[in-house]
Design an enzyme around this catalytic site. Structure first.
Site, PDB file in Angstrom:
ATOM      1  N   LEU A   1      -0.170  10.768   1.198  1.00 16.35           N
ATOM      2  CA  LEU A   1       1.107  10.382   0.606  1.00 16.35           C
ATOM      3  C   LEU A   1       1.274   8.901   0.828  1.00 16.35           C
ATOM      4  O   LEU A   1       1.268   8.323   1.682  1.00 16.35           O
ATOM      5  CB  LEU A   1       2.533  10.904   1.247  1.00 16.35           C
ATOM      6  CG  LEU A   1       3.555  10.723   0.596  1.00 16.35           C
ATOM      7  CD1 LEU A   1       3.794  11.272  -0.790  1.00 16.35           C
ATOM      8  CD2 LEU A   1       4.978  11.048   1.374  1.00 16.35           C
TER       9      LEU A   1
ATOM     10  N   HIS B   1       5.153   4.178  12.576  1.00 18.35           N
ATOM     11  CA  HIS B   1       4.986   2.840  11.898  1.00 18.35           C
ATOM     12  C   HIS B   1       6.421   2.525  11.125  1.00 18.35           C
ATOM     13  O   HIS B   1       7.013   3.604  10.385  1.00 18.35           O
ATOM     14  CB  HIS B   1       3.836   2.915  10.912  1.00 18.35           C
ATOM     15  CG  HIS B   1       3.497   1.478  10.424  1.00 18.35           C
ATOM     16  ND1 HIS B   1       4.271   0.829   9.450  1.00 18.35           N
ATOM     17  CD2 HIS B   1       2.531   0.524  10.822  1.00 18.35           C
ATOM     18  CE1 HIS B   1       3.744  -0.324   9.272  1.00 18.35           C
ATOM     19  NE2 HIS B   1       2.736  -0.575  10.058  1.00 18.35           N
TER      20      HIS B   1
END
Length: 348
Positions: free
Chosen positions: A126, A230
Site C-alpha cells: 500500500l 513508522h
C-alpha cells in the site's frame, strides 16, 4: 475519475517511480527492474488464473487518474504467504522466572523467531504518492482490497495479516536493526533490506539468533520501538485497526514493526460491503447520493473500482444507481452485479 485496476506491463515505469519514492524499509517494492517486472507478470498471471483456493498468487492493483493517465499509488494482496520462501517474524511473549525458595516471581519478555503465519493471506504494497495524499484517496486504496476479497473469498485464506513498517531514524535506519547488525550481521541495513526485497532471504536463517532473546538485554533504543510503527504508517495502521485488525505480538525481524491480523469474514469492510445489481441512470438528480461509495465490478481479470457520491442505493429497486460514465469505467451494463461500500468515516 480515479480508477483502481490490476497492474499491467505498461505500468512498469510508474511502478519503478513508486518503488523509488517509497524508500528503504518498503521491501515489497525493491528498486530492481527484474523483480518489479516479475512482480507485474506474476500479478497478471494471478488475476488470469482460475482457482478456488489460495496459493502462490499475488494481486497488485494501481490507482489511476483516468483523465491524465497518471498512476497515483499501489495496493496489493498475497493469497498465501510463506509457501515458496519462508516468512519470518519475532513473536513477543512472556516467560516467568520463579523461585519459591527465594520468593521471586519475575516475568520477562522474550522474542522468538518463528514462521507462525505460513499460509495466511497478506495485504501489502500500500503506497499513495505524496502529492495525492488527500481526501479519500488513501482510504479507497486500502479498502478496495477488501472489496476484491469479499467478492473472491475462495482465493484467500481465512486469516489475513498486514506487516506494518517499523520506526526508523532520520537516516531511515531502524534503531531495532542496529543491535542485530552489531552482534549478528556484517552488512548494513540498506543491503539487508534490498536482499529481502529481491527474495534473497537465506541469510536470515543462517545468521539470525536461533534462541529466544530477552528483551531486557537489548539496548533501550531497540526496546522502545518493538511493536511501534513508522510515523508515516500511523494512518494506515489506524485504518486497519478500524477494520478489526489486532496485534498479537508478532513483529518484523529488522525494524520490529507490528504485524496485525484479522479473520477475513470479520473484516469490517468485508462484512459491510453489499453485492447488488446496477442500474445506469442518466438523470443526476435521481442518482445523486449523500455518501461517498467505493464501487467495484464483480470481475477478476477485468476488475475495476472507483469511488463517487454521484450514485446511490435505491431500496425500492434493490439496485445501485450509477452514472453512464461510472458504468463505462467499471465496464458494467444494466443488470450486472457490483459490490459497493460506504467510504465515509463512521459509516455503518
Amino acid at each position: 475519475m480515479l480508477l483502481i485496476r490490476p497492474i499491467q506491463q505498461s505500468d512498469y515505469p510508474a511502478l519503478m517511480q513508486i518503488a523509488a519514492e517509497s524508500g528503504a524499509g518498503f521491501t515489497s517494492l525493491p528498486v530492481n527492474e527484474q523483480k518489479l517486472k516479475q512482480k507485474i507478470a506474476h500479478s497478471e498471471h494471478s488475476f488470469a488464473v482460475e482457482t478456488d483456493k489460495p496459493g502462490n498468487q499475488g494481486y497488485l492493483f494501481v490507482l489511476e487518474d483516468t483523465e491524465s493517465g497518471e498512476i497515483l499509488g499501489t495496493s496489493g494482496i498475497e493469497a498465501s504467504v510463506g509457501l515458496s520462501t519462508p516468512l519470518y517474524h519475532f513473536h513477543q511473549s512472556t516467560v516467568v522466572h520463579h523461585s519459591n525458595e527465594l520468593n521471586v516471581f519475575n516475568p520477562v519478555e522474550v522474542l522468538t523467531m518463528c514462521n507462525d503465519y505460513t499460509g495466511v493471506s497478506e495485504i501489502c504494497t500500500l503506497f499513495l504518492r505524496e502529492p495525492f495524499r488527500n481526501g479519500l484517496n488513501g482510504r479507497f486504496l486500502s479498502k478496495v482490497r477488501f472489496l476484491f476479497m469479499a467478492e473472491q473469498p475462495k482465493r484467500f485464506a481465512k486469516l489475513v495479516i498486514a506487516e506494518m513498517r517499523g520506526v526508523a531514524d532520520d537516516n531511515a535506519l531502524p534503531p531495532f536493526w542496529q543491535w542485530l547488525q552489531t552482534y549478528f550481521f556484517s552488512i548494513d541495513f540498506p543491503t539487508a533490506d534490498h536482499m529481502i526485497g529481491v527474495g534473497n532471504k537465506g541469510f536470515i536463517a543462517d545468521l539470525m539468533p536461533r534462541h529466544p532473546i530477552y528483551v531486557s538485554l537489548l539496548p533501550a533504543s531497540a526496546q522502545q520501538v518493538i511493536g511501534e510503527v513508522h510515523e508515516n504508517t500511523k494512518p494506515a495502521l489506524k485504518l486497519l485497526e478500524n477494520e478489526g485488525f489486532i496485534h498479537r505480538g508478532y513483529v518484523d525481524l529488522f525494524d520490529a514493526g507490528p504485524t496485525v491480523e484479522a479473520q477475513l469474514k470479520q473484516i469490517k469492510s468485508v462484512r459491510q460491503s453489499h453485492r447488488v445489481k446496477v442500474v445506469i441512470e442518466a438523470d443526476t438528480a435521481v442518482r445523486k447520493g449523500v455518501n461517498q461509495l467505493a464501487v467495484c465490478n464483480c470481475e477478476t481479470l477485468n476488475f475495476r473500482a472507483t469511488f463517487t457520491d454521484d450514485c446511490r442505493f435505491d431500496s425500492e429497486r434493490n439496485a445501485l444507481l450509477i452514472s453512464p460514465a461510472a458504468a463505462d469505467a467499471l465496464k458494467v451494463a444494466d443488470g450486472d452485479f457490483v459490490r459497493y461500500l460506504n467510504l465515509d468515516k463512521g459509516a455503518k
